[in-house]
Design a protein around this motif. Structure first.
Motif, short mmCIF file in Angstrom:
data_model
loop_
_atom_site.label_atom_id
_atom_site.label_comp_id
_atom_site.label_asym_id
_atom_site.label_seq_id
_atom_site.Cartn_x
_atom_site.Cartn_y
_atom_site.Cartn_z
N HIS A 1 -7.50 -11.07 -1.61
CA HIS A 1 -8.51 -11.32 -3.84
C HIS A 1 -7.41 -12.37 -4.13
N PHE B 1 0.96 -1.32 -0.15
CA PHE B 1 -0.04 0.17 0.07
C PHE B 1 0.87 1.20 0.11
N SER C 1 -1.35 3.06 -2.87
CA SER C 1 -2.61 3.55 -2.75
C SER C 1 -3.28 2.11 -2.18
N ASN C 2 -4.78 1.94 -2.04
CA ASN C 2 -5.28 0.75 -1.35
C ASN C 2 -5.05 0.01 -1.71
N SER C 3 -4.14 -1.03 -2.68
CA SER C 3 -4.12 -2.07 -3.42
C SER C 3 -2.89 -2.06 -3.65
N THR C 4 -2.92 -3.47 -3.97
CA THR C 4 -0.88 -3.91 -3.74
C THR C 4 -1.29 -5.65 -4.67
N MET D 1 -4.63 -9.95 -5.49
CA MET D 1 -4.83 -8.21 -5.19
C MET D 1 -4.33 -8.43 -3.62
N HIS E 1 -6.52 -5.60 -0.77
CA HIS E 1 -7.56 -4.44 -1.58
C HIS E 1 -7.46 -4.56 -0.01
N ASP F 1 -9.69 -1.39 3.01
CA ASP F 1 -10.03 0.16 2.60
C ASP F 1 -9.53 1.28 2.92
N PRO F 2 -10.38 2.33 2.29
CA PRO F 2 -9.37 3.50 1.92
C PRO F 2 -9.32 4.37 2.75
#
Length: 186
Positions: A82, A32, A35-38, A45, A47, A49-50
């Motif tokens: 995910h 992260f 962003s809020n995804s790696t 992925m 993910h 919570d923003p």
């Protein structure tokens, strides 16, 4: 539902092959950072919570799919690994069971909720949860569970896409290892 007793199990975990074949020898990569995804591999992925703020690292050393260390500076409502499922999982009309087998460990005990996420044509998604949480603990432990689509009226028989989601603890530090994971349909 058709009789599936004569069918061989269908592997649904092809997306994990790059992590199975990867041997980065424990080289840690940041989580992260932008962003809020790696992305861990195509179709795999993390993910977050923003609203959350996490720091940490992940790696895929030989013999482990994912090893991660996280610290939550601002806890979130959700944090998930995910795993995209192949197109064969889009139609569950011929599937009697969807199963998982996992081997995990964690520095401190952690409960991981497992769900099958189905993408809907009109947008959005529907989550259907397996009956038991994975309990990751300081020693390696195995977990297995099954979903029976016929017993879940809210589970769409057909979906635009499907993924398996491992819902990780979103507020506590996590030192967690996913040694292996198998996803299959019968």
């Amino acid at each position: 539902m058709s009789d599936t007793s004569h069918r061989a199990p269908l592997a649904l975990d092809q997306t994990l092959m790059p992590l199975r074949e990867r041997a980065d020898y424990g080289i840690a990569e940041p989580l992260f950072s932008t962003s809020n995804s790696t992305g861990l591999a195509p179709g795999v992925m993390l993910h977050l919570d923003p609203e959350a703020r996490f720091s940490g690292t992940w790696s895929s050393p030989d013999g482990r799919l994912v090893e991660m260390h996280t610290e939550a500076t601002r806890p979130g409502a959700w944090f998930g690994l995910h795993i995209a499922l192949p197109g064969e999982a889009a139609d569950l009309g011929h599937v009697r069971w969807i199963g998982i087998v996992a081997r995990t460990s964690a520095l401190h005990a952690a409960a991981i909720r497992v769900g099958l996420r189905s993408g809907l044509a009109e947008g959005g998604f529907q989550d259907s949860f397996f009956g038991r949480h994975i309990l990751s603990q300081p020693r390696q432990s195995d977990h297995h569970d099954l979903l029976c689509p016929a017993d879940l009226p809210d589970l769409p028989q057909r979906a635009d896409w499907r993924e398996l989601v491992l819902f990780l603890p979103p507020a506590a530090p996590l030192d967690w290892v996913l040694h292996d994971l198998r996803i299959y349909a019968l």
